[in-house]
Design a protein around this motif. Structure first.
Motif, PDB file in Angstrom:
ATOM      1  N   SER A  48       0.843  -1.190   0.000  1.00 45.90           N
ATOM      2  CA  SER A  48       0.000   0.000   0.000  1.00 45.90           C
ATOM      3  C   SER A  48       0.879   1.240   0.000  1.00 45.90           C
ATOM      4  O   SER A  48       2.041   1.197   0.423  1.00 45.90           O
ATOM      5  CB  SER A  48      -0.908   0.031   1.237  1.00 45.90           C
ATOM      6  OG  SER A  48      -1.790  -1.067   1.254  1.00 45.90           O
ATOM      7  N   GLN A  49       0.301   2.324  -0.448  1.00 47.23           N
ATOM      8  CA  GLN A  49       0.995   3.604  -0.369  1.00 47.23           C
ATOM      9  C   GLN A  49       0.970   4.087   1.070  1.00 47.23           C
ATOM     10  O   GLN A  49      -0.065   4.074   1.738  1.00 47.23           O
ATOM     11  CB  GLN A  49       0.328   4.631  -1.275  1.00 47.23           C
ATOM     12  CG  GLN A  49       1.060   5.967  -1.337  1.00 47.23           C
ATOM     13  CD  GLN A  49       0.358   6.959  -2.247  1.00 47.23           C
ATOM     14  OE1 GLN A  49      -0.849   6.910  -2.421  1.00 47.23           O
ATOM     15  NE2 GLN A  49       1.120   7.854  -2.841  1.00 47.23           N
ATOM     16  N   ARG A  50       2.132   4.496   1.551  1.00 47.88           N
ATOM     17  CA  ARG A  50       2.242   5.014   2.905  1.00 47.88           C
ATOM     18  C   ARG A  50       3.092   6.279   2.852  1.00 47.88           C
ATOM     19  O   ARG A  50       4.318   6.206   2.753  1.00 47.88           O
ATOM     20  CB  ARG A  50       2.856   3.984   3.835  1.00 47.88           C
ATOM     21  CG  ARG A  50       2.877   4.409   5.305  1.00 47.88           C
ATOM     22  CD  ARG A  50       3.404   3.300   6.177  1.00 47.88           C
ATOM     23  NE  ARG A  50       2.554   2.116   6.135  1.00 47.88           N
ATOM     24  CZ  ARG A  50       2.876   0.952   6.701  1.00 47.88           C
ATOM     25  NH1 ARG A  50       4.036   0.828   7.333  1.00 47.88           N
ATOM     26  NH2 ARG A  50       2.056  -0.089   6.617  1.00 47.88           N
ATOM     27  N   GLY A  51       2.425   7.425   2.881  1.00 50.04           N
ATOM     28  CA  GLY A  51       3.140   8.676   2.689  1.00 50.04           C
ATOM     29  C   GLY A  51       3.682   8.752   1.274  1.00 50.04           C
ATOM     30  O   GLY A  51       2.956   8.556   0.302  1.00 50.04           O
TER      31      GLY A  51
ATOM     32  N   SER B 270       6.044   3.129  -0.495  1.00 51.09           N
ATOM     33  CA  SER B 270       5.160   1.959  -0.513  1.00 51.09           C
ATOM     34  C   SER B 270       5.605   0.986   0.571  1.00 51.09           C
ATOM     35  O   SER B 270       6.806   0.801   0.786  1.00 51.09           O
ATOM     36  CB  SER B 270       5.192   1.285  -1.888  1.00 51.09           C
ATOM     37  OG  SER B 270       4.716   2.163  -2.881  1.00 51.09           O
ATOM     38  N   ALA B 271       4.642   0.386   1.239  1.00 52.56           N
ATOM     39  CA  ALA B 271       4.944  -0.494   2.366  1.00 52.56           C
ATOM     40  C   ALA B 271       4.131  -1.771   2.276  1.00 52.56           C
ATOM     41  O   ALA B 271       3.076  -1.825   1.641  1.00 52.56           O
ATOM     42  CB  ALA B 271       4.650   0.234   3.683  1.00 52.56           C
TER      43      ALA B 271
ATOM     44  N   ARG C 108       1.580  -4.442   3.212  1.00 49.44           N
ATOM     45  CA  ARG C 108       0.313  -4.502   3.932  1.00 49.44           C
ATOM     46  C   ARG C 108       0.000  -5.918   4.407  1.00 49.44           C
ATOM     47  O   ARG C 108      -0.594  -6.125   5.461  1.00 49.44           O
ATOM     48  CB  ARG C 108      -0.828  -4.006   3.031  1.00 49.44           C
ATOM     49  CG  ARG C 108      -2.185  -3.943   3.723  1.00 49.44           C
ATOM     50  CD  ARG C 108      -3.248  -3.322   2.826  1.00 49.44           C
ATOM     51  NE  ARG C 108      -3.736  -4.235   1.799  1.00 49.44           N
ATOM     52  CZ  ARG C 108      -3.518  -4.105   0.497  1.00 49.44           C
ATOM     53  NH1 ARG C 108      -2.788  -3.108   0.035  1.00 49.44           N
ATOM     54  NH2 ARG C 108      -4.019  -4.979  -0.358  1.00 49.44           N
TER      55      ARG C 108
ATOM     56  N   LYS D  83       8.605  -0.245  -3.283  1.00 45.68           N
ATOM     57  CA  LYS D  83       8.919  -1.449  -2.517  1.00 45.68           C
ATOM     58  C   LYS D  83       9.469  -2.494  -3.479  1.00 45.68           C
ATOM     59  O   LYS D  83       8.867  -2.797  -4.502  1.00 45.68           O
ATOM     60  CB  LYS D  83       7.675  -1.982  -1.812  1.00 45.68           C
ATOM     61  CG  LYS D  83       7.874  -3.318  -1.102  1.00 45.68           C
ATOM     62  CD  LYS D  83       8.971  -3.246  -0.052  1.00 45.68           C
ATOM     63  CE  LYS D  83       8.630  -2.342   1.092  1.00 45.68           C
ATOM     64  NZ  LYS D  83       9.667  -2.346   2.159  1.00 45.68           N
TER      65      LYS D  83
ATOM     66  N   ALA E 289       0.386   2.791  -4.946  1.00 49.52           N
ATOM     67  CA  ALA E 289       1.608   2.105  -4.514  1.00 49.52           C
ATOM     68  C   ALA E 289       2.506   1.779  -5.709  1.00 49.52           C
ATOM     69  O   ALA E 289       2.086   1.821  -6.865  1.00 49.52           O
ATOM     70  CB  ALA E 289       1.264   0.842  -3.739  1.00 49.52           C
TER      71      ALA E 289
END
Length: 279
Positions: free
Chosen positions: A30-33, A36-37, A39, A60, A87
């Motif tokens: 997922s997009q995190r800020g 991409s991280a 989930r 990522k 993401a």
């Protein structure tokens, strides 16, 4: 059916049954800020994922590892991935995948990936090397949202020319489907059966390696001339749509293939190829 049950099924076939490699993995990002991280991550059997840290990219990066050391008859590998809205996921392999002589059944590899709105996927596995006697059934299904981006490469090597191997007895059943909003925009199928003569012009024309690239992005058309500048006489690039560029390459061997392939991939990834491709 889970992998544990599959192992039990194989075990009940009797002493004469050969052990088989089974692997299954699922990854969601997922997009995190601005980055991409992960989930969700699940993995079992002989298919593993590792995630190198890169500080020069918000994407990522995931590296697939087959801990069985290759694929042979009866092996089964299943991968699913979900790239969430916005993401950026780059997937590759630790090394070239080797498909060995099959004594019983086909090796099977199945991959399904969904790419959400505004997301991007780079599917960049290294070469698949077919040994004489290999039997491989492979499926790749990628589903894109309307504004998602994709870079896909699938390189394949026909035998080990350095060892004087002449690939004559093998079977390859390979299918690639790319969908946008559930509508197919790219369909590719290759079925080479035992006794296929790779020297025929209609097949490989004597080439020892081949690759295809599919690039789906708004800037695809703008990259056409630059991509063609890297092609040899055994390669071609065409726009299938305004935002979809397709490249096909043939080469004498894997070394010659990479000489054409890597500059194109560097161009389309903005010099952000996974490190494993350089090792």
């Amino acid at each position: 059916m889970g992998l544990i049950q599959q192992h039990l099924d194989y075990a009940t076939k009797g002493v004469g049954s050969q052990p088989r490699a089974l692997g299954e993995a699922h990854l969601a990002v997922s997009q995190r800020g601005k980055s991409s991280a992960i989930r969700d991550l699940r993995q079992s059997g002989a298919l593993k994922l590792i995630f190198p840290r890169r500080y020069d990219s918000p994407a990522k990066e995931a590296v697939l590892i087959n801990t069985a050391g290759g694929i042979t008859g009866g092996d089964r590998f299943f991968l699913t991935a979900d790239v969430g809205a916005g993401a950026d996921l780059r997937m590759t392999t630790q090394a070239a995948e080797r498909v060995y002589r099959a004594l019983d059944g086909a090796g099977q590899v199945s991959t399904r990936i969904t790419v959400g709105s505004g997301a991007r996927l780079h599917w960049l596995p290294q070469e698949t090397i077919l040994f004489d006697g290999a039997v491989l059934r492979r499926r790749l299904d990628i589903s894109l949202a309307k504004d998602a981006e994709l870079l896909l490469v699938e390189p394949i090597v026909f035998g080990r020319q350095a060892m004087g191997e002449d690939l004559t007895q093998f079977l390859l059943d390979d299918r690639i489907v790319v969908r946008r909003d559930n509508v197919p925009i790219y369909l590719d199928g290759m079925r080479l059966t035992r006794g296929a003569d790779l020297k025929r012009p209609a097949l490989a024309g004597g080439a020892g390696a081949a690759a295809q690239i599919v690039f789906v992005a708004p800037r695809a058309e703008a990259q056409l001339d630059a991509v063609r500048a890297h092609l040899t006489q055994q390669g071609g690039a065409s726009l299938m749509r305004d935002d979809m560029l397709v490249v096909r390459l043939l080469a004498k061997d894997s070394f010659a293939l990479r000489q054409s392939l890597l500059p194109i991939l560097d161009l389309l990834t903005d010099d952000q190829m996974p490190t494993s491709w350089r090792l």
